[in-house]
Enzyme design. Structure first.
Site, PDB file in Angstrom:
ATOM      1  CB  ALA A  69      39.741  77.892  78.962  1.00 24.95           C
ATOM      2  CB  ALA A  70      35.306  81.179  80.192  1.00 25.51           C
ATOM      3  CG  ASP A  72      37.320  74.111  82.697  1.00 26.15           C
ATOM      4  OD1 ASP A  72      36.684  73.696  84.060  1.00 26.15           O
ATOM      5  OD2 ASP A  72      37.702  73.575  81.774  1.00 26.15           O
TER       6      ASP A  72
END
Length: 128
Positions: A69-70, A72
């Protein structure tokens, strides 16, 4: 885009500030006025054709568990910070902080930090 996405968009392999600048220039030529290329812990390259800004904004070195998820997290925090009137360079630092926290946890949604977590991280890890 991150460095891999920037390469797909421009055909330029992005691995450092010079190659990020070349990729940003290619995107400027296609009509994109502001380009931010994220490069993990190395930081993000910011190029704004309107203001002439061309800088590398350093990231944070942390122990990485999961990068799911980095991107996003970075983009979401960047959007929030900009919508609240923060200068783009400061918004990028804030987005880096949130992304650094997210990669230290497993999963996607569960790894996205709350605002207070990001505030604490930045207070402990960022010096101007």
């Amino acid at each position: 885009p991150n460095e891999t996405e920037a390469e797909r968009l421009t055909g330029i392999i992005v691995g450092d500030e010079l190659s990020a600048a070349a990729a940003a220039d290619a995107l400027h030529k296609r009509g994109v006025p502001t380009v931010i290329i994220t490069m993990g812990a190395a930081g993000a390259y910011l190029s704004d054709s309107a203001t002439g800004t061309r800088i590398m904004v350093p990231g944070f070195k942390v122990e990485v568990m999961d990068t799911t998820a980095a991107g996003d997290t970075f983009n979401g925090q960047l959007a929030v910070a900009l919508s609240e009137g923060m200068k783009i360079e400061d918004a990028i630092v804030r987005a880096h902080g949130a992304a650094a926290l997210s990669v230290q946890k497993l999963g996607a949604q569960s790894s996205i930090p709350r605002r207070e977590e990001t505030n604490i991280f930045l207070k402990e890890n960022f010096t101007q």
